[in-house]
Design an enzyme around this catalytic site. Structure first.
Site, PDB file in Angstrom:
ATOM      1  CG  ASP A   2      -1.846   1.170   1.315  1.00 30.19           C
ATOM      2  OD1 ASP A   2      -1.548   2.209   0.706  1.00 30.19           O
ATOM      3  OD2 ASP A   2      -2.875   1.060   2.001  1.00 30.19           O
TER       4      ASP A   2
ATOM      5  CB  SER B  12      -4.679  10.111 -16.426  1.00 30.67           C
ATOM      6  OG  SER B  12      -5.936  10.310 -17.037  1.00 30.67           O
TER       7      SER B  12
ATOM      8  CE1 TYR C 116      -7.392   9.133 -11.687  1.00 32.53           C
ATOM      9  CE2 TYR C 116      -7.672  10.452 -13.673  1.00 32.53           C
ATOM     10  CZ  TYR C 116      -7.218   9.300 -13.043  1.00 32.53           C
ATOM     11  OH  TYR C 116      -6.579   8.328 -13.791  1.00 32.53           O
TER      12      TYR C 116
ATOM     13  CE  LYS D 249      -3.600   9.515 -12.384  1.00 30.60           C
ATOM     14  NZ  LYS D 249      -2.636   8.419 -12.164  1.00 30.60           N
TER      15      LYS D 249
END
Length: 292
Positions: A57, A135, A148, A152
């Site tokens: 993790d 991404s 998100y 990124k």
């Protein structure tokens, strides 16, 4: 098998999807892959010739330290670190609780920095490379993608800084920017977006409810028509193994198209293109403003 192909590679987030496919593809090419997983069941599923599951993790310092010790104890050189772990959380900026904002950045940015810091000594010794899975959201922030895409975008900036720091020391840094890929992450992302939308106040739902539904429909459409995880993994493997990698690789036609559009369109024009794209997925009879 050559000495080159006996080197180690670490892939985080290898339980399913792109990470699992990348681990298997690199093992098929002869590398010994340390595949980061979070559960014993995931370890059993991915364990195979050349793929050694490790509990990882990336937000847990103990796990990161144990991984660094495992790599340091191995006589083989560390050829690459593939920072792939991530979560997708989509909600309008106004409605996403701050705790969720912080968790998205913890997983999608700070965890990768922690693993990179821990393994850089080994990468420097082996003149290896860091491959950060970003991404197309690291280039273009769609509505509801604030957290998100924010993480990124930040990962892209960290990658640029790191590349310029370690290039003189023989370590290459590469960014991979996938578009739509047929993986469980996208499905989970839509489910999470729906759960978060259910917690919006009536006023927030009036402002953003149809927008969330349109974005989810667009995401589902892009995922269903996207690359398979195995096809995307072959492109990641190229970034890992090619002798002179580019600094960035876009994966998928949608990612390549959006990358080109960001280079030639103004922000206002890109806003209108985004609104028009979402309008095709909006609930019937509801229009999105262009804000042009």
């Amino acid at each position: 098998m050559s000495s080159e192909n006996r080197k180690l590679i670490v892939v985080s987030g290898a339980s399913t999807g792109l990470g699992a496919a990348t681990a298997r593809e690199l093992a098929r090419r002869g590398f010994h892959v340390l595949a980061g997983v979070r559960r014993d069941s995931d370890a059993d599923a991915i364990r195979s010739t050349g793929v050694e599951p490790v509990t990882l993790d990336i937000t847990e310092p103990e796990h990161v330290g144990a991984l660094a010790a495992r790599v340091a104890d191995d006589p083989r050189a560390l050829h690459a670190l593939v920072n792939n772990a991530g979560i997708q959380v989509n909600a309008p900026v106004e409605t996403l609780p701050m705790a969720r904002w912080r968790w998205v950045f913890e997983v999608n940015l700070f965890g990768h920095v922690a693993v990179t810091q821990a393994l850089l000594p080994a990468l420097l010794r082996g003149r290896g490379r860091v491959v950060n899975i970003s991404s197309i959201g690291g280039r273009v922030a769609m509505p509801t993608y604030g957290a998100y895409a924010g993480a990124k975008f930040a990962l892209e900036a960290v990658s640029d800084a790191l590349r310029r720091e370690v290039a003189p020391l023989g370590v290459r840094v590469v960014v991979v920017e996938p578009g739509g890929i047929r993986t469980e992450m996208a499905t989970r992302g839509i489910a999470t977006a729906n759960d978060l939308a259910a917690d919006m106040t009536p006023e927030q739902d009036e402002r953003y409810g149809d927008l969330v539904r349109a974005v989810n429909a667009l995401m589902a459409s892009g995922t269903s028509s996207g690359l398979t995880a195995d096809a995307a993994a072959r492109l990641v493997a190229k970034a890992v193994t090619t002798r002179r990698p580019r600094t960035r690789y876009a994966i998928g036609r949608d990612a390549a198209l959006l990358t080109r559009l960001t280079r030639v369109l103004s922000d206002r024009t890109l806003d209108r293109v985004t609104a028009a794209t979402l309008r095709r997925h909006h609930p019937k009879g509801v229009a999105l403003a262009d804000h042009g």
